[in-house]
Write a protein that holds these residues in place. Structure first.
Motif, PDB file in Angstrom:
ATOM      1  N   GLU A  19       0.819  -1.220   0.000  1.00 19.28           N
ATOM      2  CA  GLU A  19       0.000   0.000   0.000  1.00 19.28           C
ATOM      3  C   GLU A  19       0.848   1.263   0.000  1.00 19.28           C
ATOM      4  O   GLU A  19       0.472   2.268  -0.597  1.00 19.28           O
ATOM      5  N   ILE A  20       1.987   1.207   0.701  1.00 21.59           N
ATOM      6  CA  ILE A  20       2.817   2.407   0.876  1.00 21.59           C
ATOM      7  C   ILE A  20       3.835   2.558  -0.258  1.00 21.59           C
ATOM      8  O   ILE A  20       4.415   3.616  -0.465  1.00 21.59           O
ATOM      9  N   TYR A  21       4.059   1.473  -1.015  1.00 23.79           N
ATOM     10  CA  TYR A  21       5.003   1.494  -2.135  1.00 23.79           C
ATOM     11  C   TYR A  21       4.742   2.723  -3.010  1.00 23.79           C
ATOM     12  O   TYR A  21       3.583   3.039  -3.258  1.00 23.79           O
ATOM     13  N   PRO A  22       5.756   3.449  -3.511  1.00 22.24           N
ATOM     14  CA  PRO A  22       7.187   3.117  -3.481  1.00 22.24           C
ATOM     15  C   PRO A  22       7.912   3.601  -2.228  1.00 22.24           C
ATOM     16  O   PRO A  22       9.134   3.565  -2.186  1.00 22.24           O
ATOM     17  N   ASN A  23       7.167   4.045  -1.196  1.00 26.31           N
ATOM     18  CA  ASN A  23       7.826   4.398   0.056  1.00 26.31           C
ATOM     19  C   ASN A  23       7.938   3.171   0.952  1.00 26.31           C
ATOM     20  O   ASN A  23       7.344   2.135   0.673  1.00 26.31           O
ATOM     21  N   GLU A  24       8.698   3.326   2.039  1.00 26.33           N
ATOM     22  CA  GLU A  24       8.839   2.249   3.009  1.00 26.33           C
ATOM     23  C   GLU A  24       7.726   2.343   4.031  1.00 26.33           C
ATOM     24  O   GLU A  24       7.493   3.403   4.592  1.00 26.33           O
ATOM     25  N   CYS A  25       7.094   1.226   4.310  1.00 29.99           N
ATOM     26  CA  CYS A  25       6.146   1.185   5.424  1.00 29.99           C
ATOM     27  C   CYS A  25       6.923   0.802   6.673  1.00 29.99           C
ATOM     28  O   CYS A  25       8.037   0.294   6.594  1.00 29.99           O
ATOM     29  N   ASP A  88      11.749  -2.295  -3.912  1.00 33.59           N
ATOM     30  CA  ASP A  88      12.700  -2.626  -4.973  1.00 33.59           C
ATOM     31  C   ASP A  88      14.114  -2.891  -4.454  1.00 33.59           C
ATOM     32  O   ASP A  88      15.107  -2.560  -5.117  1.00 33.59           O
ATOM     33  N   HIS A  89      14.183  -3.473  -3.254  1.00 35.41           N
ATOM     34  CA  HIS A  89      15.462  -3.911  -2.683  1.00 35.41           C
ATOM     35  C   HIS A  89      15.236  -5.235  -1.963  1.00 35.41           C
ATOM     36  O   HIS A  89      14.118  -5.533  -1.555  1.00 35.41           O
ATOM     37  N   PRO A  90      16.298  -6.029  -1.819  1.00 34.65           N
ATOM     38  CA  PRO A  90      16.142  -7.342  -1.183  1.00 34.65           C
ATOM     39  C   PRO A  90      15.705  -7.244   0.281  1.00 34.65           C
ATOM     40  O   PRO A  90      15.889  -6.206   0.922  1.00 34.65           O
TER      41      PRO A  90
END
Ligand SMILES: [Zn+2]
Length: 144
Positions: A19-25, A88-90
């Motif tokens: 839901e928060i993508y592309p930010n970090e939740c 978009d990161h592991p």
């Protein structure tokens, strides 16, 4: 030491990242620890208060943490961990995650969200007793 949580809670923390993508939740895990593992019984979504770089930094405001502690105590629970997403990161902890982790014995859950879709979720137990000997240990997640 496993992390044990229900399917609903597991899905909820992963959905939060989508839901928060592309930010970090980010959020806080409440529950109980015993010899069988860390049992999560509820989670609290936190607002991402970092405005400078919300896509790759997370921060839980002190007042949210205090409110979470109060809520936990009132229910006979503890803060047992934290979760956040890596857009978009592991699903691996970063240097910043490690530097900002101070809750020994707590779990740090990271979900990789690729193009808006939650992928791998990993959990790391913050072990050690001081800033000098602290370390993250990969931890199995048991969804029941
Ligand atoms: Zn991170």
């Amino acid at each position: 030491m496993s992390l044990i949580l229900s399917r609903a809670l597991y899905d909820d923390l992963r959905t939060h990242g989508e839901e928060i993508y592309p930010n970090e939740c980010c959020g806080i895990l409440l529950g109980r620890s015993d010899s069988g593992g860390i049992h999560v019984t509820s989670l609290l979504r936190a607002g991402n208060t970092r405005t400078d770089s919300a896509h790759n930094r997370y921060h839980i405001a002190p007042e949210e943490l205090i409110a979470a502690q109060r809520q936990a105590r009132n229910s006979g629970l503890d803060i047992v961990g934290f979760y956040h997403s890596h857009p978009d990161h592991p699903a691996q902890w970063s240097k910043t995650d490690f530097a900002e982790a101070h809750w020994f014995g707590c779990t740090y859950v990271i979900t990789a969200v690729a193009k808006g879709k939650a992928e791998l979720t990993n959990s790391f137990l913050l072990s050690g007793t001081t800033e000098e000997d602290k370390r993250f240990e990969a931890q199995p997640i048991v969804v029941e």
